[in-house]
Scaffold this motif. Structure first.
Motif, PDB file in Angstrom:
ATOM      1  N   VAL A   1       0.880  -1.167   0.000  1.00 42.82           N
ATOM      2  CA  VAL A   1       0.000   0.000   0.000  1.00 42.82           C
ATOM      3  C   VAL A   1       0.911   1.207   0.000  1.00 42.82           C
ATOM      4  N   SER A   2       0.737   2.084  -0.984  1.00 43.86           N
ATOM      5  CA  SER A   2       1.549   3.302  -1.062  1.00 43.86           C
ATOM      6  C   SER A   2       0.639   4.518  -0.900  1.00 43.86           C
ATOM      7  N   ILE A   3       1.077   5.436  -0.049  1.00 37.12           N
ATOM      8  CA  ILE A   3       0.305   6.646   0.230  1.00 37.12           C
ATOM      9  C   ILE A   3       1.202   7.850   0.002  1.00 37.12           C
ATOM     10  N   ASP A   4       0.742   8.768  -0.822  1.00 37.86           N
ATOM     11  CA  ASP A   4       1.495   9.993  -1.082  1.00 37.86           C
ATOM     12  C   ASP A   4       1.668  10.735   0.242  1.00 37.86           C
ATOM     13  N   PRO A   5       2.883  11.177   0.545  1.00 39.26           N
ATOM     14  CA  PRO A   5       3.145  11.861   1.823  1.00 39.26           C
ATOM     15  C   PRO A   5       2.254  13.082   2.071  1.00 39.26           C
ATOM     16  N   SER A   6       1.796  13.725   1.022  1.00 43.68           N
ATOM     17  CA  SER A   6       0.949  14.910   1.216  1.00 43.68           C
ATOM     18  C   SER A   6      -0.386  14.551   1.865  1.00 43.68           C
ATOM     19  N   LEU A   7      -0.788  13.304   1.795  1.00 43.77           N
ATOM     20  CA  LEU A   7      -2.053  12.886   2.402  1.00 43.77           C
ATOM     21  C   LEU A   7      -1.934  12.633   3.899  1.00 43.77           C
ATOM     22  N   MET A   8      -0.734  12.524   4.384  1.00 41.14           N
ATOM     23  CA  MET A   8      -0.537  12.207   5.792  1.00 41.14           C
ATOM     24  C   MET A   8      -1.000  13.331   6.717  1.00 41.14           C
ATOM     25  N   SER A   9      -1.054  14.537   6.209  1.00 41.95           N
ATOM     26  CA  SER A   9      -1.498  15.644   7.049  1.00 41.95           C
ATOM     27  C   SER A   9      -3.002  15.887   6.908  1.00 41.95           C
ATOM     28  N   ASP A  10      -3.631  15.250   5.925  1.00 39.93           N
ATOM     29  CA  ASP A  10      -5.075  15.408   5.734  1.00 39.93           C
ATOM     30  C   ASP A  10      -5.839  14.621   6.783  1.00 39.93           C
ATOM     31  N   ASP A  11      -7.166  14.768   6.731  1.00 41.76           N
ATOM     32  CA  ASP A  11      -7.938  14.082   7.768  1.00 41.76           C
ATOM     33  C   ASP A  11      -7.949  12.568   7.578  1.00 41.76           C
ATOM     34  N   LYS A  12      -8.009  11.897   8.692  1.00 37.78           N
ATOM     35  CA  LYS A  12      -7.923  10.436   8.753  1.00 37.78           C
ATOM     36  C   LYS A  12      -9.041   9.776   7.951  1.00 37.78           C
ATOM     37  N   GLU A  13     -10.247  10.292   8.043  1.00 33.63           N
ATOM     38  CA  GLU A  13     -11.399   9.692   7.364  1.00 33.63           C
ATOM     39  C   GLU A  13     -11.228   9.709   5.846  1.00 33.63           C
ATOM     40  N   MET A  14     -10.713  10.813   5.307  1.00 29.15           N
ATOM     41  CA  MET A  14     -10.498  10.886   3.867  1.00 29.15           C
ATOM     42  C   MET A  14      -9.443   9.875   3.424  1.00 29.15           C
ATOM     43  N   LEU A  15      -8.379   9.746   4.200  1.00 31.88           N
ATOM     44  CA  LEU A  15      -7.327   8.787   3.878  1.00 31.88           C
ATOM     45  C   LEU A  15      -7.874   7.360   3.906  1.00 31.88           C
ATOM     46  N   GLU A  16      -8.688   7.059   4.897  1.00 33.13           N
ATOM     47  CA  GLU A  16      -9.309   5.731   4.968  1.00 33.13           C
ATOM     48  C   GLU A  16     -10.182   5.462   3.743  1.00 33.13           C
TER      49      GLU A  16
END
Length: 107
Positions: A53-68
């Motif tokens: 699973v790869s996640i763009d680092p810019s998403l790490m500061s966004d809200d948890k629900e959106m990332l999920e």
């Protein structure tokens, strides 16, 4: 009829061997599911084993629900691709399996 049945049994055995080969190939075939324009990606085998699973680092500061939600969408995209690939490979197995004229299945 006996020769036809023997031929049918040989075809069934060949089909079984081919199916085992395709199953092995599917375990090694990797698809990639994505969401968020590629910001989240999932690598999955056609046997539904998630290897990355790869996640763009810019998403790490966004809200948890959106990332999920993005992870869920990427996994679902990978599942759809794995199913389509599996269906494609399995469709070729039964293509050459000819039933004798007049042969009816018991159901």
């Amino acid at each position: 009829m006996k020769n036809q049945l023997a031929g049918l049994m040989k075809q069934a055995q060949a089909m079984q061997r081919n199916m085992e080969k395709v199953q092995d190939e599917l375990g090694k075939t990797i698809v990639e599911g994505q969401s968020g324009a590629g910001m989240v990606s999932v690598l999955m085998s056609c046997k539904f084993y998630v290897s990355r699973v790869s996640i763009d680092p810019s998403l790490m500061s966004d809200d948890k629900e959106m990332l999920e939600d993005l992870i869920t969408a990427a996994v679902n995209d990978a599942v759809r691709k794995a199913e389509a690939t599996t269906q494609e490979k399995m469709a070729g197995l039964s293509a050459g399996f000819a039933m004798p004229p007049g042969f009816k299945m018991p159901f």
